[in-house]
Design a protein around this motif. Structure first.
Motif, PDB file in Angstrom:
ATOM      1  N   UNK A   1      26.398  42.413  44.085  1.00 18.15           N
ATOM      2  CA  UNK A   1      27.766  42.755  44.465  1.00 18.15           C
ATOM      3  C   UNK A   1      28.772  42.211  43.461  1.00 18.15           C
ATOM      4  N   UNK A   2      28.518  40.986  42.952  1.00 21.78           N
ATOM      5  CA  UNK A   2      29.441  40.405  41.967  1.00 21.78           C
ATOM      6  C   UNK A   2      29.443  41.228  40.686  1.00 21.78           C
ATOM      7  N   UNK A   3      28.264  41.607  40.227  1.00 17.31           N
ATOM      8  CA  UNK A   3      28.198  42.434  39.017  1.00 17.31           C
ATOM      9  C   UNK A   3      28.895  43.780  39.230  1.00 17.31           C
ATOM     10  N   UNK A   4      28.679  44.388  40.389  1.00 10.67           N
ATOM     11  CA  UNK A   4      29.335  45.660  40.679  1.00 10.67           C
ATOM     12  C   UNK A   4      30.845  45.493  40.769  1.00 10.67           C
ATOM     13  N   UNK A   5      31.295  44.393  41.392  1.00 11.93           N
ATOM     14  CA  UNK A   5      32.736  44.137  41.476  1.00 11.93           C
ATOM     15  C   UNK A   5      33.328  43.886  40.096  1.00 11.93           C
ATOM     16  N   UNK A   6      32.557  43.224  39.231  1.00 14.99           N
ATOM     17  CA  UNK A   6      33.065  42.987  37.873  1.00 14.99           C
ATOM     18  C   UNK A   6      33.178  44.292  37.095  1.00 14.99           C
ATOM     19  N   UNK A   7      32.217  45.192  37.317  1.00 12.30           N
ATOM     20  CA  UNK A   7      32.314  46.503  36.655  1.00 12.30           C
ATOM     21  C   UNK A   7      33.499  47.296  37.198  1.00 12.30           C
ATOM     22  N   UNK A   8      33.725  47.196  38.520  1.00  9.92           N
ATOM     23  CA  UNK A   8      34.826  47.938  39.130  1.00  9.92           C
ATOM     24  C   UNK A   8      36.181  47.337  38.795  1.00  9.92           C
ATOM     25  N   UNK A   9      36.235  46.032  38.543  1.00 12.99           N
ATOM     26  CA  UNK A   9      37.504  45.354  38.244  1.00 12.99           C
ATOM     27  C   UNK A   9      37.340  44.530  36.969  1.00 12.99           C
ATOM     28  N   UNK A  10      37.304  45.169  35.826  1.00 10.56           N
ATOM     29  CA  UNK A  10      37.061  44.424  34.581  1.00 10.56           C
ATOM     30  C   UNK A  10      38.207  43.499  34.197  1.00 10.56           C
ATOM     31  N   UNK A  11      39.422  43.768  34.704  1.00  9.03           N
ATOM     32  CA  UNK A  11      40.564  42.941  34.318  1.00  9.03           C
ATOM     33  C   UNK A  11      40.751  41.730  35.219  1.00  9.03           C
ATOM     34  N   UNK A  12      39.943  41.606  36.255  1.00 10.91           N
ATOM     35  CA  UNK A  12      40.091  40.489  37.191  1.00 10.91           C
ATOM     36  C   UNK A  12      39.447  39.231  36.622  1.00 10.91           C
ATOM     37  N   UNK A  13      40.052  38.103  36.932  1.00 11.78           N
ATOM     38  CA  UNK A  13      39.498  36.818  36.496  1.00 11.78           C
ATOM     39  C   UNK A  13      38.103  36.643  37.087  1.00 11.78           C
ATOM     40  N   UNK A  14      37.096  36.274  36.264  1.00 14.17           N
ATOM     41  CA  UNK A  14      35.731  36.126  36.801  1.00 14.17           C
ATOM     42  C   UNK A  14      35.639  35.147  37.963  1.00 14.17           C
ATOM     43  N   UNK A  15      36.559  34.203  38.028  1.00 13.02           N
ATOM     44  CA  UNK A  15      36.503  33.232  39.129  1.00 13.02           C
ATOM     45  C   UNK A  15      36.911  33.842  40.460  1.00 13.02           C
ATOM     46  N   UNK A  16      37.607  34.988  40.417  1.00 15.90           N
ATOM     47  CA  UNK A  16      38.088  35.613  41.650  1.00 15.90           C
ATOM     48  C   UNK A  16      37.451  36.978  41.893  1.00 15.90           C
ATOM     49  N   UNK A  17      36.389  37.287  41.141  1.00 19.44           N
ATOM     50  CA  UNK A  17      35.756  38.593  41.306  1.00 19.44           C
ATOM     51  C   UNK A  17      35.127  38.721  42.686  1.00 19.44           C
ATOM     52  N   UNK A  18      34.594  37.615  43.222  1.00 13.58           N
ATOM     53  CA  UNK A  18      33.907  37.689  44.514  1.00 13.58           C
ATOM     54  C   UNK A  18      34.854  38.095  45.642  1.00 13.58           C
ATOM     55  N   UNK A  19      36.169  37.925  45.425  1.00 14.59           N
ATOM     56  CA  UNK A  19      37.116  38.297  46.471  1.00 14.59           C
ATOM     57  C   UNK A  19      37.259  39.818  46.608  1.00 14.59           C
TER      58      UNK A  19
END
Length: 343
Positions: A159-177
């Protein structure tokens, strides 16, 4: 999706345009299905059942993938779910680590993926019962907490990897949100892709229509150019050129005929006898002119003898003037004497 039709086709075929409008608005759905299907309820039920089976198949697939990708290495040595760190770990040489998971759990992780695969392995009921009653499947209730922890970690990593792909501009520390919003994001993205595809199709049709119109105008321009060239160098132009040449030749011929007629009239009018007579007359006039010139010179000499010309001419003119005045005075005296005699 119904196949789009070019605007030019609809404009040139009004009946087909009316039929197409009726089909797209009153009879068919955008996906091509009919709006007045008597078996729509059964179809909807089958469709819902198909969705359920797809959902179950997707869940089974995710579960099998999660179990197959469980990392048996110790938890403290596992890297954080970061793309950059994963890239770095791929460059590092692998280190030999000993798994801290119990052997029954490792065996269960190895045996569960093929057992849960679809379709499942072909086993007889007795073989299936023997397999489920033997370790590690017989220890499944006791191994379930550890297995759940591993699967939860894997699902969270996915889910974290998918969220990072969906939100590339988000800070990695807050991707889980952003993980809870992934379903809505996926739905929105799917709808956006579908709308973009429809818009792209319409844009392509509009571009094709514009290109067709441009080619039509280009063909008209070429036709007008050909007409202009034909008017300038075609049969009509050549005919006009031939007519102009014919008129010019006719004018030249008439000019030559007029000159010939003029010389003919001259030849008929001025015969050799007339020419000789005119020549003699010219000679006579020339002699007469010479004689007149000689007579004029003789008369001028005689006038000079009378004082005409030079200084004597002035004195003679003065004498003539005095004579005229004296004649006038004499005439006046005579008139006075006659008037006195009558008195």
């Amino acid at each position: 999706m119904l196949p789009p039709v070019e605007d030019a086709v609809l404009q040139h075929n009004p009946d087909f345009a009316a039929l197409y409008k009726t089909l797209t608005t009153a009879l068919l759905n955008p996906d091509g299905s009919t709006k007045h299907d008597p078996t729509s309820k059964e179809r909807n039920a089958v469709r819902e059942e198909l969705k359920k089976h797809r959902l179950e198949a997707a869940k089974r697939h995710f579960l099998v993938q999660a179990i197959s990708s469980v990392d048996p290495t110790p938890q403290e040595t596992k890297p954080a779910p970061s793309l950059t760190r994963r890239a770095k770990t791929q460059l590092q040489p692998p280190r030999n680590q000993v798994s801290d998971l119990p052997t029954p759990l490792l065996d269960l992780l190895i045996l569960l993926p093929p057992f849960l695969s679809h379709p499942p392995p072909t086993l007889t009921p007795s073989s299936t019962a023997l397999l489920l009653n033997s370790p590690p499947f017989s220890d499944f209730p006791s191994l379930l907490p550890q297995l759940s922890t591993l699967l939860s970690t894997n699902f969270h990593s996915f889910a974290v990897h998918l969220a990072r792909v969906a939100n590339p501009a988000t800070n990695p520390s807050f991707v889980h949100r952003t993980i809870p919003s992934l379903p809505d994001y996926l739905t929105t993205l799917t709808a956006s892709i579908s709308n973009r595809q429809d818009s792209l199709t319409r844009s392509r049709l509009a571009a094709a229509t514009s290109l067709s119109n441009l080619l039509h105008y280009h063909a008209q321009a070429l036709a007008l150019l050909l007409r202009s060239l034909e008017a300038k160098h075609g049969p009509i132009a050549r005919s006009l050129e031939f007519r102009a040449t014919e008129v010019a030749l006719t004018a030249q011929r008439q000019e030559i005929e007029a000159q010939t007629a003029l010389w003919t009239v001259r030849r008929e009018t001025y015969s050799p006898e007339v020419v000789r007579a005119l020549g003699n007359y010219v000679d006579h006039l020339r002699d007469a002119k010479a004689r007149l010139g000689e007579a004029v010179r003789t008369l001028k000499g005689e006038l000079e003898g009378y004082g005409v010309g030079g200084d004597r001419e002035g004195r003679m003119r003065e004498m003539a003037r005095v004579k005229r005045e004296m004649g006038k005075q004499v005439e006046e005296v005579r008139e006075d004497m006659e008037r006195l005699g009558r008195a």
